[in-house]
Motif scaffolding. Sequence first.
Motif, PDB file in Angstrom:
ATOM      1  N   LEU A  55       7.445   1.517   1.981  1.00  0.00           N
ATOM      2  CA  LEU A  55       6.282   1.177   1.170  1.00  0.00           C
ATOM      3  C   LEU A  55       6.611   0.451  -0.123  1.00  0.00           C
ATOM      4  CD1 LEU A  55       4.212   4.482   1.499  1.00  0.00           C
ATOM      5  CD2 LEU A  55       4.014   2.403   2.823  1.00  0.00           C
ATOM      6  N   SER A  99      15.055  -3.707  -9.043  1.00  0.00           N
ATOM      7  CA  SER A  99      14.937  -5.094  -9.523  1.00  0.00           C
ATOM      8  C   SER A  99      16.274  -5.728  -9.878  1.00  0.00           C
ATOM      9  CB  SER A  99      14.052  -5.125 -10.772  1.00  0.00           C
ATOM     10  OG  SER A  99      12.819  -4.551 -10.493  1.00  0.00           O
ATOM     11  N   HIS A 134      10.059  -5.224  -5.399  1.00  0.00           N
ATOM     12  CA  HIS A 134      11.021  -6.201  -5.903  1.00  0.00           C
ATOM     13  C   HIS A 134      10.405  -7.588  -6.033  1.00  0.00           C
ATOM     14  CE1 HIS A 134      14.132  -9.268  -5.713  1.00  0.00           C
ATOM     15  NE2 HIS A 134      14.926  -8.390  -6.287  1.00  0.00           N
ATOM     16  N   SER A 135       9.644  -7.983  -5.023  1.00  0.00           N
ATOM     17  CA  SER A 135       9.159  -9.357  -5.026  1.00  0.00           C
ATOM     18  C   SER A 135       7.961  -9.558  -5.935  1.00  0.00           C
ATOM     19  CB  SER A 135       8.817  -9.796  -3.603  1.00  0.00           C
ATOM     20  OG  SER A 135       7.810  -8.970  -3.092  1.00  0.00           O
ATOM     21  N   THR A 136       7.402  -8.491  -6.462  1.00  0.00           N
ATOM     22  CA  THR A 136       6.203  -8.681  -7.275  1.00  0.00           C
ATOM     23  C   THR A 136       6.304  -8.059  -8.660  1.00  0.00           C
ATOM     24  OG1 THR A 136       5.253  -6.708  -6.291  1.00  0.00           O
ATOM     25  CG2 THR A 136       4.636  -8.815  -5.309  1.00  0.00           C
ATOM     26  N   THR A 137       7.504  -7.777  -9.106  1.00  0.00           N
ATOM     27  CA  THR A 137       7.601  -7.253 -10.462  1.00  0.00           C
ATOM     28  C   THR A 137       8.672  -8.007 -11.225  1.00  0.00           C
ATOM     29  OG1 THR A 137       7.654  -5.237 -11.768  1.00  0.00           O
ATOM     30  CG2 THR A 137       9.397  -5.490 -10.148  1.00  0.00           C
ATOM     31  N   GLU A 138       8.626  -7.881 -12.542  1.00  0.00           N
ATOM     32  CA  GLU A 138       9.663  -8.509 -13.350  1.00  0.00           C
ATOM     33  C   GLU A 138      10.657  -7.427 -13.765  1.00  0.00           C
ATOM     34  OE1 GLU A 138       9.852 -11.979 -16.720  1.00  0.00           O
ATOM     35  OE2 GLU A 138       8.321 -10.458 -16.900  1.00  0.00           O
ATOM     36  N   PHE A 139      10.212  -6.486 -14.594  1.00  0.00           N
ATOM     37  CA  PHE A 139      11.124  -5.435 -15.036  1.00  0.00           C
ATOM     38  C   PHE A 139      10.560  -4.032 -14.818  1.00  0.00           C
ATOM     39  CE2 PHE A 139      11.894  -8.931 -18.219  1.00  0.00           C
ATOM     40  CZ  PHE A 139      13.043  -9.395 -17.617  1.00  0.00           C
ATOM     41  N   GLU A 146      10.829  -3.561  -0.940  1.00  0.00           N
ATOM     42  CA  GLU A 146      10.728  -5.018  -0.903  1.00  0.00           C
ATOM     43  C   GLU A 146       9.515  -5.532  -1.667  1.00  0.00           C
ATOM     44  OE1 GLU A 146      12.092  -6.863   3.053  1.00  0.00           O
ATOM     45  OE2 GLU A 146      11.577  -4.790   3.496  1.00  0.00           O
ATOM     46  N   ASP A 176      -8.321 -11.081 -11.549  1.00  0.00           N
ATOM     47  CA  ASP A 176      -8.297 -12.139 -10.550  1.00  0.00           C
ATOM     48  C   ASP A 176      -9.078 -11.736  -9.319  1.00  0.00           C
ATOM     49  OD1 ASP A 176      -6.677 -10.172  -9.839  1.00  0.00           O
ATOM     50  OD2 ASP A 176      -5.085 -11.421  -9.032  1.00  0.00           O
ATOM     51  N   ALA A 177     -10.222 -11.110  -9.574  1.00  0.00           N
ATOM     52  CA  ALA A 177     -11.050 -10.712  -8.446  1.00  0.00           C
ATOM     53  C   ALA A 177     -11.329 -11.933  -7.588  1.00  0.00           C
ATOM     54  CB  ALA A 177     -12.361 -10.128  -8.948  1.00  0.00           C
ATOM     55  N   ALA A 178     -11.231 -11.758  -6.283  1.00  0.00           N
ATOM     56  CA  ALA A 178     -11.439 -12.891  -5.390  1.00  0.00           C
ATOM     57  C   ALA A 178     -12.813 -13.476  -5.647  1.00  0.00           C
ATOM     58  CB  ALA A 178     -11.324 -12.428  -3.955  1.00  0.00           C
ATOM     59  N   PRO A 179     -12.926 -14.767  -5.840  1.00  0.00           N
ATOM     60  CA  PRO A 179     -14.222 -15.353  -6.150  1.00  0.00           C
ATOM     61  C   PRO A 179     -15.165 -15.228  -4.968  1.00  0.00           C
ATOM     62  CG  PRO A 179     -12.591 -17.054  -5.723  1.00  0.00           C
ATOM     63  CD  PRO A 179     -11.878 -15.756  -5.705  1.00  0.00           C
ATOM     64  N   HIS A 218       9.132  -3.318 -23.478  1.00  0.00           N
ATOM     65  CA  HIS A 218       8.508  -4.379 -22.682  1.00  0.00           C
ATOM     66  C   HIS A 218       7.016  -4.123 -22.460  1.00  0.00           C
ATOM     67  CE1 HIS A 218       8.577  -7.748 -19.954  1.00  0.00           C
ATOM     68  NE2 HIS A 218       7.934  -7.028 -19.065  1.00  0.00           N
ATOM     69  N   ARG A 265       0.367  -7.841 -12.606  1.00  0.00           N
ATOM     70  CA  ARG A 265       0.366  -9.051 -11.796  1.00  0.00           C
ATOM     71  C   ARG A 265      -1.035  -9.360 -11.273  1.00  0.00           C
ATOM     72  NH1 ARG A 265       4.426 -11.947  -9.149  1.00  0.00           N
ATOM     73  NH2 ARG A 265       3.659 -12.992  -7.297  1.00  0.00           N
TER      74      ARG A 265
END
Lengths: 218, 523
Positions: free
Chosen positions: B94, B268, B100-105, B97, B507-510, B362, B113
């Motif tokens: 869960l 990360s 890792h691919s969607t965070t910075e620190f 991966e 960023d709610a989907a329009p 941070h 995000r």
Amino acid sequence: MYPQKKRPQHSPQPQEPSQTQDPLRDPLAAVLLYLSSLDHGHLYSESELGRAINDCHQSYGNPVDLDIWYRQSLTAAGTTHTAAAVRERRAWALRIAADLARRHPHHRSLPWASGVTLSQALQSAGAQHVLRGARRSAFLTAAPVIGLYLLISSLAETAEDVMALPVAGPLNVGLLLGLVQLIAVAAWVQWYARHCRTSVDQRVESPGTSGQGRERRP
Amino acid sequence: MRGDYVTADLPVFFVFLVCALFLVMWASPQRGTVTEFYVSDGLLKPAHNGVALFGDVMSAAALLGSPGLIALTGYDGTLSVLGPAVSWIVILLLVAERYHSTTEFTIGDRLARRLRSRPVHLAAGVATLLVCLLYLIAQLVGASALTVGILGSAGEGMEQAVSVGLGALMILYIVLGGMRAATLVQTVKAVMLVGGGLALAVLVLARFDFHPGALLRAAADGSGHGGDFLSPGLRFGDGGAMKLDSLSEQLALLVGAAGLPHLLMRISTVSTPSGARRSVQYAAQLTVVFYLAAIVLGFGAAAVVGTEVIAEDNPSGNTAVLLLAANIGGSLLLTLVACLAFTTVLAVVAGVTLAAATSLAHDIYGAFITRGTVSGERELFVARVAAVAVGTTATMLAVFARSLNVSFLIGLAFAVAASAIVPALLYSMFWKDFTTRGATWSIYGGLLTSVALVCLSPQVSGSPTALLPDVDFSVFPLRNPGLVSIPAGFLLGWLGSVLPGRAGRTDAAPSPRTEPEGLARRR
């Protein structure tokens, strides 16, 4: 409405799309620019363009939706005036996308700016479908291992007599299940490593799917 | 450990401390950037990171607590090693991966995000700090509690000094070396832990001619419980509440590991999501190997030392492995295991301090207070100051809270992580309708629920072993709140997202539209 920014130094060649040009051949970046909230009558900095493309990309979520809304937008022009506006906006989007692709030809963290077309993005979406299948099988194989853990926890609380049944010498059902659990975890992890190597890793490297690039701060 | 027993070799122990100090110099940073400080530039090799990740998970509780529990309660103790092993599957499937691919620190970065940056950074920062502080205090209290056990009469009165010394070392490591130092000490510790654990297990098995059946029989005899020692029931008895308590603890261990900030931060430190996955795989394999050794050590301690002697020495069983080492290899082996225990604590507290300092600098300072306008140099400075502040606070709290039960603090840290962090993390990765309000409800709600339930539990009042044994306001029967607070965290996250009102997703989907906004404006 949007702040006016300096004109890009390298003005790309105007590119007028014909009415019949297949929208699937349009770059993904152009599609995203077309559907973005930017006003094609204004000029924007590269960062503003990038942000708008990213926002639009995240809003629509997947290439299939993008394809649907893009086609609808292109064919929704009822009057002559609207048709001209649509054509003008599409030309603007194609022009800006071409310029971005020229500036960032191999930027892996910006797949929308590296010349990926809408049809390639749709193919990637197909790969995503396969990926989802691979992940589903990983979940299905993990379920018995996690289920065994829940079974051991439950039996230890409710069926102590069953867990105390001897198997071999002092080894009883409870201890045996515990050993099996640890070995099952190790075996599943080993299987998952091979499964990902063969089913997932090759596909996630395909174009258009690696949009989650790492952009580290200095 | 009793005064008449073997004690550690003090010169060897001090040589070890000096070596630990020199390790700090070796781990000095190279470029002085936030990315290097937080995640070693994300350039660690998966195998190296996997070893360090294994080290992050293996606290003193794993080295001393689990074998001790097995030595005291037999089969029931073995359940304590199954949960952490299985939790790797949850992390692999869960979290690894996708995270890792969607965070910075930090966890806040992951949530921001898709959601509004300031509120989710603040919420994630607060939850991270609380989990880290609880974990830090538990480790430092545990280390000081072992002092007398390791040093014998020479260690009496030195408990606070040991806490302060460890605290100072961990601050030094993080301030000077950041993630680089944390990784180095974690790697050294992990190698020592696996090597030492396996060697000790082999020595125990050698005593029984490498016959596991003979070891189990001797353990059952040495425990004083006979065959019951190898069956369920000794730890939790027959009470319904105790059984629910056991389930609650298992649930918190299973789910909570996926929300521990120092583990997530280490994910990360590799460059690709597949690297993150491979790191977790290495860590999981090492965990299974070590836990197999820990089971041998636990039963070995019961067989060789005897449960009664262990319980007499330390009611929580934390000194079982030390007693076993002293029994098998005398003073030298005891000293080596003691060094291993201190390295273990030092490595874990260094990793946790780094996670807390990163979150403070941070999430709270960088994203919430300065709204992301702070420069990298400034943030790095604040991170170092934060490491000193967090380390000092945890050390002081550990000195004052030395009477607190270590397993209570660890259980609470896992429960808070599972209730406050995991729901928001999973929703943000798997549910596209998750909103900022859902995230804040989930984090603050899970956090408050778990802390409030612990305050109302028998751990705090109404029982002879409670923090406040003289008063009784324990209306919640379970000692571990996970069974209630984890579902509460998930429920609040869902409710916050689906209830009508301003949910606050950036960023709610329009809504579907047939023409672009820009075009509409032109007309």
